[in-house]
Design an enzyme around this catalytic site. Structure first.
Site, short mmCIF file in Angstrom:
data_model
loop_
_atom_site.label_atom_id
_atom_site.label_comp_id
_atom_site.label_asym_id
_atom_site.label_seq_id
_atom_site.Cartn_x
_atom_site.Cartn_y
_atom_site.Cartn_z
N GLU A 41 -4.43 95.83 -84.64
CA GLU A 41 -3.94 95.07 -83.30
C GLU A 41 -3.83 95.93 -82.29
OE1 GLU A 41 -0.02 92.91 -83.46
OE2 GLU A 41 0.13 93.34 -81.62
N ARG A 45 -1.36 97.88 -73.75
CA ARG A 45 -0.23 98.80 -73.20
C ARG A 45 -0.79 99.91 -72.44
NH1 ARG A 45 4.69 99.10 -77.58
NH2 ARG A 45 4.30 96.91 -78.06
N THR A 69 0.62 92.89 -77.27
CA THR A 69 1.23 93.00 -76.04
C THR A 69 0.40 92.04 -74.82
OG1 THR A 69 1.71 95.36 -76.72
CG2 THR A 69 2.67 94.68 -74.62
N LYS A 129 5.57 86.11 -84.23
CA LYS A 129 5.96 87.39 -84.51
C LYS A 129 7.74 87.60 -84.27
CE LYS A 129 5.19 91.84 -81.26
NZ LYS A 129 4.52 92.72 -81.94
C1 3PG Z 1 4.93 95.90 -81.31
O1 3PG Z 1 4.40 95.71 -80.08
O2 3PG Z 1 4.64 95.31 -82.33
C2 3PG Z 1 5.68 97.13 -81.56
O3 3PG Z 1 6.07 97.96 -80.43
C3 3PG Z 1 5.76 97.90 -82.77
O4 3PG Z 1 6.93 98.58 -82.93
P1 3PG Z 1 6.99 99.88 -83.51
O5 3PG Z 1 6.31 100.98 -82.70
O6 3PG Z 1 8.52 100.12 -84.06
O7 3PG Z 1 6.44 99.76 -85.01
#
Ligand code: 3PG
Length: 319
Positions: A41, A45, A69, A129
């Protein structure tokens, strides 16, 4: 559409990847594939996200590549044009969800409250999610929502890592488990690709949780089965448990009342998830004989591999 979601569930892990230099997207993807993960995925960002999706899709057409995101319809459009096969958004945005559904694009929106889950169900979405998972109660938060909403499964992300992955691995309400620990941005930037591969391998091992359950001896008949089981129990003090088709001495020795599967007998391996185990065994070239399945198609409890190993039939057992 269904297949992509099913595939995500069978793979059971989703590396949530932040790429700051798209030149590193393909080697990062390769590191995941080398570890056994054929899914990525790529988050929006960074400015490099879209280019990264394009590059990975081109280099590894068989890899399941999604976009993470995704905060707007516009961005979702760019992701899909770049080749993203699914769209993940941290929260529940009805417009974004509607757009994806109209375009036949798999969408995984976020939901952490009953109200959001209810809203998702109105859109016929039951895979959600759960972000930021750690803040909203982790596995306990998912379990609490699953209480009233039995038709929903979650993909927790945010705060999952090697230390707590095991908590999620055997839960029926967890569709898959996502996070950046599988492919950390710092390791991509430092080109620690071997490290990423090692993390992935370790994570898959935790996810599947294989362990020896019992060995199975083939006796000729009921009498012989009971006599063998009693012999083991007599020598080692294991609890004797008489059953319908076999007798157990302790948990580790099963004696069939007939010539069961396997020239020499069988070996049972426990796992957190038979469907996921089947997926990963297939990747390694080992098939499952689904005709031997016990339990339902949705929730198999035991199934044999389609080949013997060293004269032993091998079956998986759901923990
Ligand atoms: C996401 O977007 O799913 C999270 O930012 C992932 O979170 P993590 O960095 O704590 O795994």
């Amino acid at each position: 559409m269904k297949d992509i979601l099913k595939n995500i569930g069978d793979i059971g892990l989703i590396p949530v990847v932040v790429i700051e230099d798209s030149m590193l997207a393909v080697p990062a993807a390769k590191a995941l594939i080398d570890g056994g993960l054929n899914i990525m995925e790529i988050t929006m960002r960074t400015e490099e996200g879209i280019k990264s999706i394009e590059k990975v899709r081109k280099a590894f057409p068989d890899m399941l590549v999604g976009s993470g995101t995704v905060l707007s319809i516009e961005k979702a459009g760019e992701c899909v044009d770049a080749g993203a096969e699914f769209v993940v958004s941290p929260g529940f945005d009805p417009e974004l969800v509607r757009w994806c559904q109209e375009k036949d694009v798999v969408v995984i929106p976020g939901a952490v409250t009953p109200t959001e889950v209810r809203q998702a169900l109105k859109f016929n979405i039951n895979i959600l999610k759960f972000f930021p998972g750690g803040i909203f109660g982790g596995v306990k938060g998912c379990e609490a929502l699953y209480g009233p909403y039995r038709m929903v499964k979650f993909i927790p992300t945010g705060g999952v890592g090697l230390k707590n992955l095991v908590d999620f691995a055997d839960k029926p309400y967890i569709h898959s488990i996502g996070g950046s620990w599988l492919c950390p941005c710092s390791d991509i930037n430092n080109k620690n690709f071997d490290k990423i591969t090692a993390i992935v391998k370790e994570s898959i091992n935790i996810l599947l949780g294989f362990e020896l359950a019992h060995i199975g001896i083939n006796a000729e008949n009921e009498e012989e089965s009971l006599s063998f089981a009693k012999t083991f129990s007599g020598i080692f003090g294991f609890n004797l448990k008489e059953g319908n088709s076999s007798n157990f001495s302790g948990e580790g020795i099963e004696v069939n009342k007939h010539k069961g599967a396997g020239a020499m007998g069988h070996i049972a391996i426990r796992t957190n998830s038979i469907p996921r185990a089947a997926y990963y065994l297939r990747q390694k070239g080992y098939g499952i004989d689904w005709n031997t399945r016990k339990g339902t198609e949705e929730k198999p409890v035991a199934v044999y591999l389609d080949n013997e190993i060293g004269g032993f039939a091998v079956h998986l057992l759901q923990k």
